[in-house]
Design a protein around this motif. Structure first.
Motif, PDB file in Angstrom:
ATOM      1  N   TRP A  66      -0.635  -9.401   2.314  1.00 19.44           N
ATOM      2  CA  TRP A  66       0.206  -9.239   1.147  1.00 19.44           C
ATOM      3  C   TRP A  66       1.662  -9.173   1.588  1.00 19.44           C
ATOM      4  O   TRP A  66       1.962  -8.842   2.742  1.00 19.44           O
ATOM      5  CB  TRP A  66      -0.174  -7.985   0.344  1.00 19.44           C
ATOM      6  CG  TRP A  66      -0.124  -6.705   1.106  1.00 19.44           C
ATOM      7  CD1 TRP A  66       0.932  -5.846   1.213  1.00 19.44           C
ATOM      8  CD2 TRP A  66      -1.188  -6.119   1.870  1.00 19.44           C
ATOM      9  NE1 TRP A  66       0.586  -4.767   2.002  1.00 19.44           N
ATOM     10  CE2 TRP A  66      -0.702  -4.916   2.419  1.00 19.44           C
ATOM     11  CE3 TRP A  66      -2.492  -6.500   2.151  1.00 19.44           C
ATOM     12  CZ2 TRP A  66      -1.482  -4.089   3.232  1.00 19.44           C
ATOM     13  CZ3 TRP A  66      -3.269  -5.676   2.964  1.00 19.44           C
ATOM     14  CH2 TRP A  66      -2.771  -4.487   3.484  1.00 19.44           C
ATOM     15  N   TYR A  94       0.829  -1.204   0.000  1.00 20.77           N
ATOM     16  CA  TYR A  94       0.000   0.000   0.000  1.00 20.77           C
ATOM     17  C   TYR A  94       0.867   1.259   0.000  1.00 20.77           C
ATOM     18  O   TYR A  94       0.592   2.194  -0.731  1.00 20.77           O
ATOM     19  CB  TYR A  94      -0.906  -0.029   1.231  1.00 20.77           C
ATOM     20  CG  TYR A  94      -1.901   1.115   1.297  1.00 20.77           C
ATOM     21  CD1 TYR A  94      -3.032   1.107   0.490  1.00 20.77           C
ATOM     22  CD2 TYR A  94      -1.712   2.180   2.167  1.00 20.77           C
ATOM     23  CE1 TYR A  94      -3.949   2.143   0.546  1.00 20.77           C
ATOM     24  CE2 TYR A  94      -2.631   3.214   2.231  1.00 20.77           C
ATOM     25  CZ  TYR A  94      -3.746   3.188   1.419  1.00 20.77           C
ATOM     26  OH  TYR A  94      -4.648   4.227   1.482  1.00 20.77           O
ATOM     27  N   GLY A 118      -6.990  -9.933   4.966  1.00 21.60           N
ATOM     28  CA  GLY A 118      -6.281  -9.686   3.725  1.00 21.60           C
ATOM     29  C   GLY A 118      -4.800  -9.650   4.063  1.00 21.60           C
ATOM     30  O   GLY A 118      -4.418  -9.049   5.065  1.00 21.60           O
ATOM     31  N   ASP A 156      -4.934  -6.479   6.399  1.00 17.68           N
ATOM     32  CA  ASP A 156      -6.036  -5.537   6.611  1.00 17.68           C
ATOM     33  C   ASP A 156      -7.317  -6.286   6.964  1.00 17.68           C
ATOM     34  O   ASP A 156      -7.415  -7.505   6.767  1.00 17.68           O
ATOM     35  CB  ASP A 156      -6.239  -4.616   5.400  1.00 17.68           C
ATOM     36  CG  ASP A 156      -6.770  -5.341   4.169  1.00 17.68           C
ATOM     37  OD1 ASP A 156      -6.783  -6.587   4.150  1.00 17.68           O
ATOM     38  OD2 ASP A 156      -7.173  -4.664   3.212  1.00 17.68           O
ATOM     39  N   GLY A 167      -3.354 -12.024  -0.928  1.00 17.38           N
ATOM     40  CA  GLY A 167      -4.465 -12.966  -0.813  1.00 17.38           C
ATOM     41  C   GLY A 167      -5.155 -12.862   0.523  1.00 17.38           C
ATOM     42  O   GLY A 167      -5.190 -11.786   1.131  1.00 17.38           O
ATOM     43  N   GLU A 168      -5.677 -13.977   0.990  1.00 16.76           N
ATOM     44  CA  GLU A 168      -6.472 -13.969   2.220  1.00 16.76           C
ATOM     45  C   GLU A 168      -6.106 -15.165   3.079  1.00 16.76           C
ATOM     46  O   GLU A 168      -5.920 -16.268   2.578  1.00 16.76           O
ATOM     47  CB  GLU A 168      -7.959 -14.025   1.849  1.00 16.76           C
ATOM     48  CG  GLU A 168      -8.870 -13.961   3.032  1.00 16.76           C
ATOM     49  CD  GLU A 168     -10.337 -13.847   2.626  1.00 16.76           C
ATOM     50  OE1 GLU A 168     -10.615 -13.525   1.459  1.00 16.76           O
ATOM     51  OE2 GLU A 168     -11.193 -14.077   3.494  1.00 16.76           O
ATOM     52  N   ASP A 186      -2.799 -14.222  -5.340  1.00 16.15           N
ATOM     53  CA  ASP A 186      -2.129 -13.761  -6.547  1.00 16.15           C
ATOM     54  C   ASP A 186      -0.638 -13.741  -6.229  1.00 16.15           C
ATOM     55  O   ASP A 186      -0.266 -13.408  -5.101  1.00 16.15           O
ATOM     56  CB  ASP A 186      -2.544 -12.324  -6.882  1.00 16.15           C
ATOM     57  CG  ASP A 186      -3.919 -12.261  -7.513  1.00 16.15           C
ATOM     58  OD1 ASP A 186      -4.524 -13.325  -7.707  1.00 16.15           O
ATOM     59  OD2 ASP A 186      -4.385 -11.144  -7.788  1.00 16.15           O
TER      60      ASP A 186
END
Lengths: 252, 395
Positions: free
Chosen positions: B252, B138, B250, B274, B244-245, B203
């Motif tokens: 990353w 982010y 969430g 998150d 991903g999760e 991803d």
């Protein structure tokens, strides 16, 4: 031969008979079949109405495939959100958002489904994700009731213990004649007596032989606001390539 | 005057073309005011930015898109970086050279992006000046060798880069991308290959890149060029990225190992998570390590500071944590706060933020920046407490 025809007519009329003794599960299965067509495209207008009368209007296009398992939504208006897009795959278990100003695609976790769509009273979860009514809730038929001028089945949908959806239960009024859900009450996750939101569907039209509600209003009981959604155009069973539901397509 | 005529001609052409429905015309006007408290005096800078975007379908599967930016600056348009630094750092600068550390804000207009995109069944080819966004972090993106985000405003759009980009889809789950950003020779040009895929709910991507990093020695001024001496150095990056999760959160992560031609190799690492609560409060936490950064703020020198302010280097301290908390208080107002904590020098920047959707096409954003750190730390009080108020009017 005559016997066969009579039998077929009897079976047919029995299948369609609105007065038959359907279980809650059968009713929700029929709702699901109507709502999740193999493929669809629609253009819709969403208007957020606040208590101050400060309205906001959004126009978007959406595509759906594999009975709602794949969804793509792209905003057309207003300029502020033009070309923003959301891709949902695997019944919205996988979500990506595209922001054209930064050309960035962001993978979102499923908790993002709780967020409001553009500040509206619809969350991403409310917009439906494939077979959610079947997979995430246990249906139970309640007493039938007339509502909004329609004779309806009334079904209680209790959230399954392993589901991560945001509502403890839903109560759905389903039109007996066409299995279109005309009213859905959404209940608080922690207080199963408290209605958070009510969705009212209207203007049912038959499009490509499928009964379709073309107007929806979501009333937010908490904030005393409402959001109207109108389907401007709808097409069912159109040709959609799988490529349409990819990150590449999201950026187009 | 000539500038005004030039802009007038461009806009006149665009509007006439749009009237013929050949071109989609949109964009925004963005007035911004910012203030910084420095030595008990508030200094202000005001900007007006007009961005005009155009997009045209020039053929079957061929799109031309561009945007033109015009920015004017008012108020305090000359800022000397030394005013924000601790005496221990600035003492080393000879008085005669102090003026060289001034950053001027002059009115400017430029073609930010202008590219042609050819989208075929088996490939997408994008040629021209275009935004390049890499990585899922982010605030920080170790795999992005083209951009450096502002930690106070990480979602602001990044500038366009001149490049040729080819994306080849391999089914619906995988994409192979290659990118060439030309410089004065093949050796000095940036080259990048990215393989992107999807596994379960994740991803991931693998990035290999080579570029020339043009940073400067801010202790040596080259009077023949009237700029600080440039120290170009080849940088090769091997990066991994995933998002991903996990357990409903969430998550990353991004990693980039940088092999440097002459200076010491270094790596960057980002890990973030998150969550949105049922009451719609959103929380995010992101950790960032950059081994180019230092672990002791007494070691920060003028080069570190200048490279950070000039966006040549992502961080001067080694480890940082970014946290963001936001909540929609009404349908159109989000309030929140972000904070950036330097684990390396124990300094903290607190950034309370308000986002207000004033009308359908008008957004207002405001934030304060309050630093809590001792002198010489990356977020020290000396480096300026301040705030920003920005409106954006879309058309």
């Amino acid at each position: 031969m005559k016997k066969t025809i009579v039998f077929a007519v009897l079976v047919f009329s029995f299948t369609l008979s609105p007065g038959q003794d359907l279980t809650g599960k059968q009713i929700i299965q029929k709702v699901n079949d109507i709502m999740n067509v193999e493929t669809s495209w629609s253009k819709s207008k969403m208007t957020i109405v606040t208590t101050s009368g400060n309205n906001r209007t959004f126009v978007s296009e959406s595509w759906s495939k594999d009975r709602g398992e794949k969804n793509l939504v792209r905003y057309l208006e207003p300029s502020r959100v033009k070309d923003q897009a959301i891709l949902m795959l695997n019944n919205a278990d996988d979500i990506w958002a595209f922001f054209p100003r930064t050309q960035r695609v962001r993978k979102l976790a499923s908790h993002a489904k709780k967020q409001k769509m553009q500040g509206s009273d619809f969350s991403y979860e409310d917009m439906g994700s494939g077979d959610a009514f079947i997979n995430d809730y246990d249906p139970k038929r309640l007493d039938d009731e007339k509502i909004e001028g329609y004779d309806c089945y009334r079904v209680l949908l209790s959230r399954k213990p392993d589901s991560d959806l945001s509502y403890s239960q839903l109560i759905m009024w389903v039109v007996k004649d066409n299995f279109v859900p005309v009213v859905i009450d959404y209940y608080d996750e922690h207080d199963a007596q408290r209605v958070l939101k009510r969705l009212v569907a209207s203007d049912i039209k038959v499009i490509d032989n499928i009964p379709t509600a073309t107007k929806f209003v979501m009333y937010n009981k908490n904030d005393n606001t409402q959001t109207e959604m109108e389907l401007l155009e709808v097409k069912y069973n159109i040709n959609l390539d799988d490529e349409m539901f990819s990150e590449r397509s999201l950026k187009k | 005057m000539r500038r005004v005529i030039f802009v007038g001609i461009i806009l006149g052409y665009l509007f006439s073309a749009a009237a013929q429905e050949k071109v989609e015309l949109f964009g925004y006007f963005e007035p911004t005011g910012m203030g910084v408290k420095l030595d008990n005096k508030i200094q202000q800078l005001y900007t007006n930015k007009l961005r005009v975007d155009l997009k045209s379908k020039v053929g079957e599967n061929v799109t031309f898109a561009a945007n033109f930016d015009y920015i004017t600056y008012h108020g305090q348009t000359l800022w000397n970086i030394l005013d924000f630094l601790a005496p221990g750092v600035t003492d080393a600068v000879p008085p005669a050279m102090r003026g060289l550390y001034t950053i001027p804000f002059s009115d400017r207009h430029f073609l930010d992006n202008a590219y042609l995109k050819i989208a075929q069944k088996y490939f997408d080819l994008t040629v021209g000046k275009q935004q390049i966004s890499l990585g899922s972090g982010y605030v920080w993106n170790p795999v992005d060798v083209f951009n450096i985000k502002d930690p106070l405003d990480p979602t602001y759009e990044q500038p366009g880069h001149n490049a040729v980009r080819l994306d080849v889809p391999l089914g619906t789950r995988y994409t192979l991308s290659s990118l060439y950003s030309a410089d004065n020779s093949w050796e000095n040009s940036a080259k990048l290959i990215q393989f992107k895929g999807r596994l379960l709910h994740f991803d991931y991507s693998l990035v290999v890149a080579e570029t020339v990093w043009r940073f400067h020695d801010y202790t040596q001024f080259d009077f023949s060029q009237m700029m600080f001496s440039e120290m170009p150095e080849k940088r090769q990056l091997l990066g991994l990225n995933t998002a991903g999760e996990l357990f409903g959160l969430g998550i990353w992560a991004e990693y980039g190992y940088n092999k440097m031609e002459s200076s010491k190799d270094y790596y960057e690492l980002v890990a973030g998570t998150d969550y949105t609560f049922d009451f719609l409060t959103y929380i995010m936490v992101e950790f960032y390590r950059n081994t180019l950064g230092k672990t002791d703020h007494h070691l920060y020198d003028i080069n570190d500071w200048m490279r950070m302010y000039a966006s040549e280097q992502k961080a001067i301290c080694r480890d940082q944590i970014y946290a963001l908390l936001s909540h929609p208080v009404t349908d159109f107002i989000d309030v929140g706060t972000s904070c950036i904590f330097s684990l390396s020098d124990n300094s903290l920047a607190l950034v309370p933020t308000l986002n207000y959707s004033f009308t359908e096409n008008v957004d207002i954003m405001a934030y304060l920046n309050v630093n809590f750190g001792e002198k010489g730390t990356v977020y020290s009080e000396k480096s300026g407490n301040g705030g920003l108020l920005r409106a954006r009017i879309y058309f």
